[in-house]
Design a protein around this motif. Structure first.
Motif, PDB file in Angstrom:
ATOM      1  N   LEU A  56       0.831  -1.203   0.000  1.00  0.00           N
ATOM      2  CA  LEU A  56       0.000   0.000   0.000  1.00  0.00           C
ATOM      3  C   LEU A  56       0.866   1.253   0.000  1.00  0.00           C
ATOM      4  N   GLN A  57       1.885   1.248   0.817  1.00  0.00           N
ATOM      5  CA  GLN A  57       2.785   2.403   0.906  1.00  0.00           C
ATOM      6  C   GLN A  57       3.513   2.637  -0.415  1.00  0.00           C
ATOM      7  N   ARG A  58       3.970   1.569  -1.032  1.00  0.00           N
ATOM      8  CA  ARG A  58       4.748   1.673  -2.267  1.00  0.00           C
ATOM      9  C   ARG A  58       3.883   2.080  -3.462  1.00  0.00           C
ATOM     10  N   GLU A  59       2.662   1.567  -3.539  1.00  0.00           N
ATOM     11  CA  GLU A  59       1.848   1.731  -4.743  1.00  0.00           C
ATOM     12  C   GLU A  59       0.901   2.929  -4.727  1.00  0.00           C
ATOM     13  N   LEU A  60       0.565   3.433  -3.559  1.00  0.00           N
ATOM     14  CA  LEU A  60      -0.437   4.491  -3.491  1.00  0.00           C
ATOM     15  C   LEU A  60       0.188   5.860  -3.247  1.00  0.00           C
ATOM     16  N   ASN A  61      -0.311   6.857  -3.945  1.00  0.00           N
ATOM     17  CA  ASN A  61       0.156   8.233  -3.780  1.00  0.00           C
ATOM     18  C   ASN A  61      -0.395   8.816  -2.494  1.00  0.00           C
ATOM     19  N   GLY A  62       0.459   9.457  -1.722  1.00  0.00           N
ATOM     20  CA  GLY A  62       0.030  10.102  -0.497  1.00  0.00           C
ATOM     21  C   GLY A  62      -0.199   9.163   0.667  1.00  0.00           C
ATOM     22  N   VAL A  63       0.217   7.917   0.514  1.00  0.00           N
ATOM     23  CA  VAL A  63       0.063   6.931   1.585  1.00  0.00           C
ATOM     24  C   VAL A  63       1.449   6.512   2.039  1.00  0.00           C
ATOM     25  N   GLY A  64       1.768   6.925   3.253  1.00  0.00           N
ATOM     26  CA  GLY A  64       3.047   6.556   3.838  1.00  0.00           C
ATOM     27  C   GLY A  64       2.873   5.374   4.768  1.00  0.00           C
ATOM     28  N   GLU A  65       3.874   5.162   5.584  1.00  0.00           N
ATOM     29  CA  GLU A  65       3.876   4.013   6.484  1.00  0.00           C
ATOM     30  C   GLU A  65       2.694   4.032   7.459  1.00  0.00           C
ATOM     31  N   VAL A  66       2.402   5.176   8.035  1.00  0.00           N
ATOM     32  CA  VAL A  66       1.330   5.272   9.043  1.00  0.00           C
ATOM     33  C   VAL A  66      -0.040   5.021   8.419  1.00  0.00           C
ATOM     34  N   LYS A  67      -0.310   5.636   7.271  1.00  0.00           N
ATOM     35  CA  LYS A  67      -1.610   5.441   6.615  1.00  0.00           C
ATOM     36  C   LYS A  67      -1.757   4.011   6.096  1.00  0.00           C
ATOM     37  N   ALA A  68      -0.692   3.460   5.573  1.00  0.00           N
ATOM     38  CA  ALA A  68      -0.747   2.079   5.082  1.00  0.00           C
ATOM     39  C   ALA A  68      -1.060   1.122   6.230  1.00  0.00           C
ATOM     40  N   ARG A  69      -0.414   1.330   7.366  1.00  0.00           N
ATOM     41  CA  ARG A  69      -0.672   0.499   8.544  1.00  0.00           C
ATOM     42  C   ARG A  69      -2.119   0.681   9.016  1.00  0.00           C
ATOM     43  N   ALA A  70      -2.635   1.919   8.941  1.00  0.00           N
ATOM     44  CA  ALA A  70      -4.021   2.192   9.341  1.00  0.00           C
ATOM     45  C   ALA A  70      -5.011   1.455   8.439  1.00  0.00           C
ATOM     46  N   ILE A  71      -4.724   1.365   7.156  1.00  0.00           N
ATOM     47  CA  ILE A  71      -5.592   0.635   6.223  1.00  0.00           C
ATOM     48  C   ILE A  71      -5.636  -0.844   6.600  1.00  0.00           C
ATOM     49  N   VAL A  72      -4.477  -1.422   6.838  1.00  0.00           N
ATOM     50  CA  VAL A  72      -4.417  -2.845   7.213  1.00  0.00           C
ATOM     51  C   VAL A  72      -5.107  -3.071   8.559  1.00  0.00           C
ATOM     52  N   ASP A  73      -4.887  -2.173   9.523  1.00  0.00           N
ATOM     53  CA  ASP A  73      -5.525  -2.302  10.834  1.00  0.00           C
ATOM     54  C   ASP A  73      -7.045  -2.208  10.719  1.00  0.00           C
ATOM     55  N   TYR A  74      -7.522  -1.298   9.887  1.00  0.00           N
ATOM     56  CA  TYR A  74      -8.970  -1.152   9.669  1.00  0.00           C
ATOM     57  C   TYR A  74      -9.541  -2.448   9.093  1.00  0.00           C
ATOM     58  N   ARG A  75      -8.854  -2.993   8.112  1.00  0.00           N
ATOM     59  CA  ARG A  75      -9.310  -4.230   7.476  1.00  0.00           C
ATOM     60  C   ARG A  75      -9.322  -5.380   8.473  1.00  0.00           C
ATOM     61  N   ASP A  76      -8.282  -5.448   9.317  1.00  0.00           N
ATOM     62  CA  ASP A  76      -8.221  -6.516  10.326  1.00  0.00           C
ATOM     63  C   ASP A  76      -9.359  -6.390  11.339  1.00  0.00           C
ATOM     64  N   ALA A  77      -9.710  -5.159  11.691  1.00  0.00           N
ATOM     65  CA  ALA A  77     -10.745  -4.934  12.698  1.00  0.00           C
ATOM     66  C   ALA A  77     -12.163  -5.052  12.137  1.00  0.00           C
ATOM     67  N   ASN A  78     -12.368  -4.677  10.875  1.00  0.00           N
ATOM     68  CA  ASN A  78     -13.713  -4.586  10.306  1.00  0.00           C
ATOM     69  C   ASN A  78     -14.016  -5.581   9.197  1.00  0.00           C
ATOM     70  N   GLY A  79     -13.060  -6.391   8.843  1.00  0.00           N
ATOM     71  CA  GLY A  79     -13.264  -7.334   7.745  1.00  0.00           C
ATOM     72  C   GLY A  79     -12.929  -6.701   6.411  1.00  0.00           C
ATOM     73  N   PRO A  80     -13.121  -7.452   5.338  1.00  0.00           N
ATOM     74  CA  PRO A  80     -12.738  -6.961   4.012  1.00  0.00           C
ATOM     75  C   PRO A  80     -13.525  -5.715   3.602  1.00  0.00           C
ATOM     76  N   PHE A  81     -12.884  -4.902   2.793  1.00  0.00           N
ATOM     77  CA  PHE A  81     -13.536  -3.718   2.245  1.00  0.00           C
ATOM     78  C   PHE A  81     -14.626  -4.161   1.276  1.00  0.00           C
ATOM     79  N   ALA A  82     -15.796  -3.557   1.389  1.00  0.00           N
ATOM     80  CA  ALA A  82     -16.889  -3.863   0.473  1.00  0.00           C
ATOM     81  C   ALA A  82     -16.773  -3.043  -0.811  1.00  0.00           C
ATOM     82  N   SER A  83     -16.159  -1.864  -0.714  1.00  0.00           N
ATOM     83  CA  SER A  83     -15.963  -1.007  -1.878  1.00  0.00           C
ATOM     84  C   SER A  83     -14.735  -0.138  -1.650  1.00  0.00           C
ATOM     85  N   VAL A  84     -14.249   0.433  -2.709  1.00  0.00           N
ATOM     86  CA  VAL A  84     -13.097   1.336  -2.625  1.00  0.00           C
ATOM     87  C   VAL A  84     -13.469   2.562  -1.783  1.00  0.00           C
ATOM     88  N   ASP A  85     -14.719   3.002  -1.879  1.00  0.00           N
ATOM     89  CA  ASP A  85     -15.162   4.178  -1.126  1.00  0.00           C
ATOM     90  C   ASP A  85     -15.094   3.974   0.383  1.00  0.00           C
TER      91      ASP A  85
END
Length: 108
Positions: A56-85
């Motif tokens: 996530l950090q490598r491929e996405l613009n404006g996403v550094g280490e902290v935001k990438a970790r937050a995305i993974v943490d969100y997914r771990d806590a809430n299950g898979p993303f239903a949509s990109v939004d």
């Protein structure tokens, strides 16, 4: 007679060269071509449901280490993303970041 034999031989030679060149230029297909075509349409996209923080950090613009970790943490806590939004629910990810990366993202 000799002239027609030579012409026939020359025609056969040119035809075989033409077929060989055409075969070499033709794309290779297999019985699973529709599946491969579908997969290739997603090539280069980041799957929010399977990408690790480093990807996530490598491929996405404006996403550094902290935001990438937050995305993974969100997914771990809430299950898979239903949509990109749904990425907007992740702390630190705003509309501008989502729009910069929308074309790169998928959920599968």
């Amino acid at each position: 007679m000799r002239k027609s034999h030579f012409s026939s031989l020359l025609f056969a030679l040119l035809t075989s060269v033409s077929v060989a060149v055409t075969a070499a230029e033709a794309p290779k297909t297999s019985p699973v071509a529709p599946v491969a075509a579908q997969a290739s349409a997603e090539v280069g996209k980041v799957n929010l449901n399977s990408a690790d923080a480093a990807t996530l950090q490598r491929e996405l613009n404006g996403v550094g280490e902290v935001k990438a970790r937050a995305i993974v943490d969100y997914r771990d806590a809430n299950g898979p993303f239903a949509s990109v939004d749904e990425l907007l629910e992740v702390k630190g990810i705003g509309a501008a970041t989502l729009e910069k990366n929308r074309d790169k993202l998928t959920v599968q």
